[in-house]
Design an enzyme around this catalytic site. Structure first.
Site, PDB file in Angstrom:
ATOM      1  N   PHE A 172      82.910 -24.945  -7.239  1.00 40.59           N
ATOM      2  CA  PHE A 172      83.450 -26.279  -7.546  1.00 40.59           C
ATOM      3  C   PHE A 172      83.030 -26.792  -8.916  1.00 40.59           C
ATOM      4  O   PHE A 172      83.619 -27.729  -9.439  1.00 40.59           O
ATOM      5  CB  PHE A 172      83.012 -27.297  -6.465  1.00 40.59           C
ATOM      6  CG  PHE A 172      81.589 -27.782  -6.645  1.00 40.59           C
ATOM      7  CD1 PHE A 172      81.295 -28.821  -7.526  1.00 40.59           C
ATOM      8  CD2 PHE A 172      80.529 -27.182  -5.973  1.00 40.59           C
ATOM      9  CE1 PHE A 172      79.992 -29.258  -7.717  1.00 40.59           C
ATOM     10  CE2 PHE A 172      79.224 -27.610  -6.153  1.00 40.59           C
ATOM     11  CZ  PHE A 172      78.955 -28.637  -7.033  1.00 40.59           C
ATOM     12  N   LYS A 196      91.478 -17.570  -5.469  1.00 40.02           N
ATOM     13  CA  LYS A 196      91.170 -18.567  -4.445  1.00 40.02           C
ATOM     14  C   LYS A 196      90.183 -19.552  -5.070  1.00 40.02           C
ATOM     15  O   LYS A 196      88.996 -19.297  -5.160  1.00 40.02           O
ATOM     16  CB  LYS A 196      90.539 -17.948  -3.194  1.00 40.02           C
ATOM     17  CG  LYS A 196      90.494 -18.965  -2.049  1.00 40.02           C
ATOM     18  CD  LYS A 196      89.335 -18.797  -1.098  1.00 40.02           C
ATOM     19  CE  LYS A 196      88.066 -19.416  -1.523  1.00 40.02           C
ATOM     20  NZ  LYS A 196      88.016 -20.896  -1.648  1.00 40.02           N
ATOM     21  N   GLU A 199      87.834 -24.977  -2.613  1.00 37.11           N
ATOM     22  CA  GLU A 199      88.634 -25.911  -1.821  1.00 37.11           C
ATOM     23  C   GLU A 199      88.294 -27.362  -2.146  1.00 37.11           C
ATOM     24  O   GLU A 199      89.004 -28.277  -1.760  1.00 37.11           O
ATOM     25  CB  GLU A 199      88.432 -25.640  -0.319  1.00 37.11           C
ATOM     26  CG  GLU A 199      87.026 -25.870   0.231  1.00 37.11           C
ATOM     27  CD  GLU A 199      86.052 -24.713  -0.037  1.00 37.11           C
ATOM     28  OE1 GLU A 199      86.360 -23.843  -0.872  1.00 37.11           O
ATOM     29  OE2 GLU A 199      84.979 -24.709   0.588  1.00 37.11           O
ATOM     30  N   ARG A 200      87.190 -27.559  -2.904  1.00 36.63           N
ATOM     31  CA  ARG A 200      86.838 -28.940  -3.223  1.00 36.63           C
ATOM     32  C   ARG A 200      87.513 -29.424  -4.504  1.00 36.63           C
ATOM     33  O   ARG A 200      87.611 -30.615  -4.741  1.00 36.63           O
ATOM     34  CB  ARG A 200      85.319 -29.057  -3.335  1.00 36.63           C
ATOM     35  CG  ARG A 200      84.684 -28.882  -1.965  1.00 36.63           C
ATOM     36  CD  ARG A 200      83.222 -29.100  -1.976  1.00 36.63           C
ATOM     37  NE  ARG A 200      82.509 -27.892  -2.350  1.00 36.63           N
ATOM     38  CZ  ARG A 200      81.201 -27.747  -2.267  1.00 36.63           C
ATOM     39  NH1 ARG A 200      80.449 -28.754  -1.869  1.00 36.63           N
ATOM     40  NH2 ARG A 200      80.625 -26.623  -2.597  1.00 36.63           N
ATOM     41  N   SER A 249      77.445 -19.646  -4.894  1.00 38.42           N
ATOM     42  CA  SER A 249      76.073 -19.629  -4.369  1.00 38.42           C
ATOM     43  C   SER A 249      75.645 -18.222  -3.936  1.00 38.42           C
ATOM     44  O   SER A 249      76.483 -17.342  -3.720  1.00 38.42           O
ATOM     45  CB  SER A 249      76.002 -20.551  -3.154  1.00 38.42           C
ATOM     46  OG  SER A 249      76.802 -20.003  -2.117  1.00 38.42           O
ATOM     47  N   CYS A 304      75.276 -23.926 -13.412  1.00 38.74           N
ATOM     48  CA  CYS A 304      74.393 -22.793 -13.104  1.00 38.74           C
ATOM     49  C   CYS A 304      73.431 -22.549 -14.247  1.00 38.74           C
ATOM     50  O   CYS A 304      72.427 -21.883 -14.081  1.00 38.74           O
ATOM     51  CB  CYS A 304      75.207 -21.543 -12.823  1.00 38.74           C
ATOM     52  SG  CYS A 304      76.046 -20.954 -14.287  1.00 38.74           S
ATOM     53  N   GLU A 404      67.190 -23.838  -5.675  1.00 38.91           N
ATOM     54  CA  GLU A 404      68.069 -24.390  -6.713  1.00 38.91           C
ATOM     55  C   GLU A 404      68.476 -25.785  -6.242  1.00 38.91           C
ATOM     56  O   GLU A 404      69.058 -25.929  -5.165  1.00 38.91           O
ATOM     57  CB  GLU A 404      69.315 -23.496  -6.847  1.00 38.91           C
ATOM     58  CG  GLU A 404      70.293 -24.006  -7.884  1.00 38.91           C
ATOM     59  CD  GLU A 404      71.566 -23.148  -7.973  1.00 38.91           C
ATOM     60  OE1 GLU A 404      72.023 -22.639  -6.941  1.00 38.91           O
ATOM     61  OE2 GLU A 404      72.092 -23.025  -9.093  1.00 38.91           O
TER      62      GLU A 404
HETATM   63  P1  NAD Z   1      79.822 -21.859  -2.928  1.00 36.14           P
HETATM   64  O1  NAD Z   1      79.212 -20.505  -2.790  1.00 36.14           O
HETATM   65  O2  NAD Z   1      79.617 -22.843  -1.854  1.00 36.14           O
HETATM   66  O3  NAD Z   1      81.418 -21.695  -3.089  1.00 36.14           O
HETATM   67  C1  NAD Z   1      81.970 -20.746  -3.982  1.00 36.14           C
HETATM   68  C2  NAD Z   1      83.206 -20.122  -3.331  1.00 36.14           C
HETATM   69  O4  NAD Z   1      82.820 -19.356  -2.189  1.00 36.14           O
HETATM   70  C3  NAD Z   1      84.211 -21.151  -2.850  1.00 36.14           C
HETATM   71  O5  NAD Z   1      85.503 -20.706  -3.217  1.00 36.14           O
HETATM   72  C4  NAD Z   1      84.010 -21.191  -1.345  1.00 36.14           C
HETATM   73  O6  NAD Z   1      85.199 -21.428  -0.649  1.00 36.14           O
HETATM   74  C5  NAD Z   1      83.450 -19.828  -1.008  1.00 36.14           C
HETATM   75  N1  NAD Z   1      82.400 -19.877   0.028  1.00 36.14           N
HETATM   76  C6  NAD Z   1      81.480 -20.860   0.229  1.00 36.14           C
HETATM   77  N2  NAD Z   1      80.636 -20.524   1.207  1.00 36.14           N
HETATM   78  C7  NAD Z   1      81.004 -19.315   1.646  1.00 36.14           C
HETATM   79  C8  NAD Z   1      80.498 -18.422   2.638  1.00 36.14           C
HETATM   80  N3  NAD Z   1      79.443 -18.732   3.375  1.00 36.14           N
HETATM   81  N4  NAD Z   1      81.112 -17.250   2.812  1.00 36.14           N
HETATM   82  C9  NAD Z   1      82.181 -16.917   2.062  1.00 36.14           C
HETATM   83  N5  NAD Z   1      82.697 -17.724   1.106  1.00 36.14           N
HETATM   84  C10 NAD Z   1      82.123 -18.896   0.887  1.00 36.14           C
HETATM   85  O7  NAD Z   1      79.347 -22.420  -4.343  1.00 36.14           O
HETATM   86  P2  NAD Z   1      79.605 -23.872  -4.932  1.00 36.14           P
HETATM   87  O8  NAD Z   1      78.775 -24.853  -4.186  1.00 36.14           O
HETATM   88  O9  NAD Z   1      81.051 -24.127  -5.072  1.00 36.14           O
HETATM   89  O10 NAD Z   1      79.009 -23.688  -6.420  1.00 36.14           O
HETATM   90  C11 NAD Z   1      77.668 -23.911  -6.747  1.00 36.14           C
HETATM   91  C12 NAD Z   1      76.896 -22.613  -6.857  1.00 36.14           C
HETATM   92  O11 NAD Z   1      77.544 -21.750  -7.790  1.00 36.14           O
HETATM   93  C13 NAD Z   1      75.492 -22.808  -7.408  1.00 36.14           C
HETATM   94  O12 NAD Z   1      74.601 -21.992  -6.704  1.00 36.14           O
HETATM   95  C14 NAD Z   1      75.606 -22.345  -8.856  1.00 36.14           C
HETATM   96  O13 NAD Z   1      74.399 -21.890  -9.443  1.00 36.14           O
HETATM   97  C15 NAD Z   1      76.585 -21.237  -8.714  1.00 36.14           C
HETATM   98  N6  NAD Z   1      77.231 -20.948  -9.978  1.00 36.14           N
HETATM   99  C16 NAD Z   1      76.877 -19.810 -10.621  1.00 36.14           C
HETATM  100  C17 NAD Z   1      77.422 -19.520 -11.852  1.00 36.14           C
HETATM  101  C18 NAD Z   1      77.034 -18.274 -12.587  1.00 36.14           C
HETATM  102  O14 NAD Z   1      77.776 -17.872 -13.465  1.00 36.14           O
HETATM  103  N7  NAD Z   1      75.915 -17.653 -12.246  1.00 36.14           N
HETATM  104  C19 NAD Z   1      78.351 -20.395 -12.424  1.00 36.14           C
HETATM  105  C20 NAD Z   1      78.712 -21.555 -11.725  1.00 36.14           C
HETATM  106  C21 NAD Z   1      78.143 -21.818 -10.495  1.00 36.14           C
END
Ligand code: NAD
Length: 519
Positions: A172, A196, A199-200, A249, A304, A404
């Site tokens: 997101f 994909k 969703e937020r 994440s 991140c 984090e």
């Molecule tokens: P998230 O993992 O909750 O969601 C990311 C995607 O995964 C979404 O499309 C979501 O629908 C899907 N998803 C969520 N939970 C899932 C699960 N249990 N199983 C399968 N799919 C799932 O992450 P977020 O809250 O949207 O983003 C924040 C996180 O992203 C932070 O940890 C941040 O550090 C990380 N991030 C990393 C980078 C990088 O390049 N290292 C860049 C941006 C964000």
């Protein structure tokens, strides 16, 4: 995207500068070049994080819809992968211009759904745009190698070929930049793409898809589905999908890496972080304090690469009061309000989690020098705001250090020497980014060589590489072999064919079979 545009047009100002929507709209799927309404019985609300008003709904795409999207990618792959590289380049040349022309509108949409300030939202688009600009060099990036005369009359050369249908799953926090790390790189190499988005914040991806269509991308080269776990599992399991790019994440990223890899797919997975800023006592104080504050609290800490942990070395520990003073000067407000520095968190749950991590620090003996937990934003009392927070006396065994936080919270540790600081950084499991602030070249060199982190800044707080390099997070922040964008991005989205050919003159033709291994 048309839907999102009409949504933006429907915006009506309310008292005290608040904005709301006269109706709730549905987010479309993008399948085979058409923006289509999902038939799904399951929908999720999309909220404006500054008000928590429902501003739209997003479907969890049905199995049939997801199949239609991937089938479209598969069908079109055969023609798209054979399209001349110059034709693909032209599309992305037009695309980068269309993104530039629409940057303000894209930013508005990001602020509405994600909450970050408008200026920061423009930065989100801009950093993605730079990747699109880089894809326009594809005619050089995709060059193979040649080695003539490896033996008499024999030459070897390589081609970089696309790999098929590729998929992206995005978080997101960067609704434009991270999708733009993915599908332009994948598509310019000749792959078709299934995205994909989070969703937020699904609106921005649709607007980016519309602009790509306007730039001339044929129907079916990019398809977009929405959803959560089912959509992710679908992507991990569908045999037509050859590669998955994930950013988000650790919980999701490790799962996707394992499930996708087990199914024989390439997976690159960028995940969570705990980025340390090491402040040496010889650093330029003014510059360092401003950079720390900007990098810890910008985007409400939801980056991140946020510099969420400071290690003050030696006498630099005396700079804490001034650090607090500067952080206290930041203005917390809705992202579309003039002068806002720190916007809301994405959801009430995120706010609650951040507040409880601050409290865990207090419970474990840390000191809250600046407490943003009870911040009130006039006119936005229902928003997910947390003000800049600084927690000192933190030690590596505390929960607020280990997790984090992903909010506007800077945890501060102290160290007696650079060696001690390096030990702390290397013991932390994450390896996304770090920065050292110093005027001593030898200290900077020692730090950059000894620290086990993928992206290092020297007096640069958020060292996210430009797209001619790659995003090189390491250890628990990354799973996979090849990183996002740059040369590694091209490697990820291509496979190599190696051709060895012999053209002999008529009089050199073999007279009998050669049965030994050729040497
Ligand atoms: P998230 O993992 O909750 O969601 C990311 C995607 O995964 C979404 O499309 C979501 O629908 C899907 N998803 C969520 N939970 C899932 C699960 N249990 N199983 C399968 N799919 C799932 O992450 P977020 O809250 O949207 O983003 C924040 C996180 O992203 C932070 O940890 C941040 O550090 C990380 N991030 C990393 C980078 C990088 O390049 N290292 C860049 C941006 C964000």
């Amino acid at each position: 995207a048309t839907l999102m545009r009409s949504l933006v047009k429907k915006r009506v100002p309310l008292q005290m500068g608040r904005m709301c929507y006269s109706s709730v709209s549905t987010t479309k799927l993008f399948i085979d070049g058409k923006f289509v309404e999902s038939k799904s019985p399951e929908w999720l609300d999309i909220h404006n994080p500054a008000t928590n008003e429902v501003i739209g709904r997003v479907p969890k795409a049905t199995h049939e819809e997801m199949l239609a999207a991937v089938d479209s990618c598969s069908r079109v792959y055969h023609t798209w992968s054979e399209t001349s590289i110059l034709a693909r380049q032209q599309i992305f040349l037009r695309y980068q211009q269309l993104i530039k022309d629409n940057i303000k509108e894209l930013a508005k949409l990001i602020t509405l759904e994600q909450g970050k300030t408008l200026a920061d939202a423009e930065g989100d688009v801009f950093r993605g745009l730079q990747v699109v600009e880089h894809t326009c060099s594809i005619t050089s990036l995709m060059l193979g190698e040649t080695l003539p005369s490896i033996t008499k009359d024999m030459d070897t050369y390589t081609y970089r070929m696309p790999i098929g249908v590729c998929a992206g799953i995005t978080p997101f926090n960067f609704p434009a930049m991270i999708p733009l790390w993915m599908f332009p790189m994948g598509m310019v190499c000749g792959n078709t793409y299934l995205l994909k988005p989070s969703e937020r914040v699904p609106g921005c991806a649709l607007m980016l898809a519309k602009l790509l269509q306007d730039a001339g991308a044929p129907d079916g080269t990019l398809n977009i589905i929405h959803g959560q776990h089912n959509a992710v599992n679908f992507i991990c399991d569908h045999p037509a999908i050859k590669a998955i790019s994930f950013v988000g994440s650790n919980q999701a990223g490790e799962y996707i890496y394992e499930r996708g890899s087990k199914n024989g797919k390439r997976v690159q997975s960028n995940m969570g972080a705990k980025n340390h800023g090491v402040v040496m006592p010889d650093a330029n104080k003014e510059n360092t304090l401003n950079q720390l504050v900007g990098a810890a609290f910008g985007a409400a800490g939801q980056r991140c690469m946020a510099l969420s942990t400071a290690i003050l070395v030696g006498e630099a520990r005396n700079w804490l009061p001034e650090l607090v003073e500067r952080a206290n000067g930041l203005r917390v407000n809705a992202g579309d309000q003039p002068g806002a520095d720190v916007g809301p968190l994405i959801s009430p749950q995120a706010k609650e989690r951040v507040n409880s991590l601050i409290q865990s620090g207090v419970d474990e003996g840390a000191k809250v020098l600046l407490d943003g937990r009870n911040v009130k934003v006039k006119g936005y009392e229902n928003g997910n705001f947390v003000g800049p927070t600084i927690v000192s006396n933190v030690t590596p065994d505390m929960k607020c250090y280990k997790e984090e936080i992903f909010g506007p919270v800077l945890v501060v540790l102290e160290a007696d020497s650079l060696d001690d600081a390096i030990k702390i950084v290397n013991k932390n499991p994450y390896g996304n980014g770090t920065a050292i602030f110093t005027t001593n070249g030898a200290a900077a060199r020692k730090y950059t060589h000894e620290v086990d982190v993928g992206q290092i800044g020297v007096n640069v707080p958020i060292p996210v590489p430009l797209p001619m390099f790659s995003f090189t997070g390491s250890r628990a922040s990354f799973r996979g072999d090849t990183n996002f964008y740059g040369k590694q991005g091209i490697q990820f989205y291509t496979q190599i064919k190696t051709v060895t050919s012999q053209w002999k003159a008529e009089d050199a033709t073999l007279k009998s079979p050669a049965v030994t291994m050729p040497t």
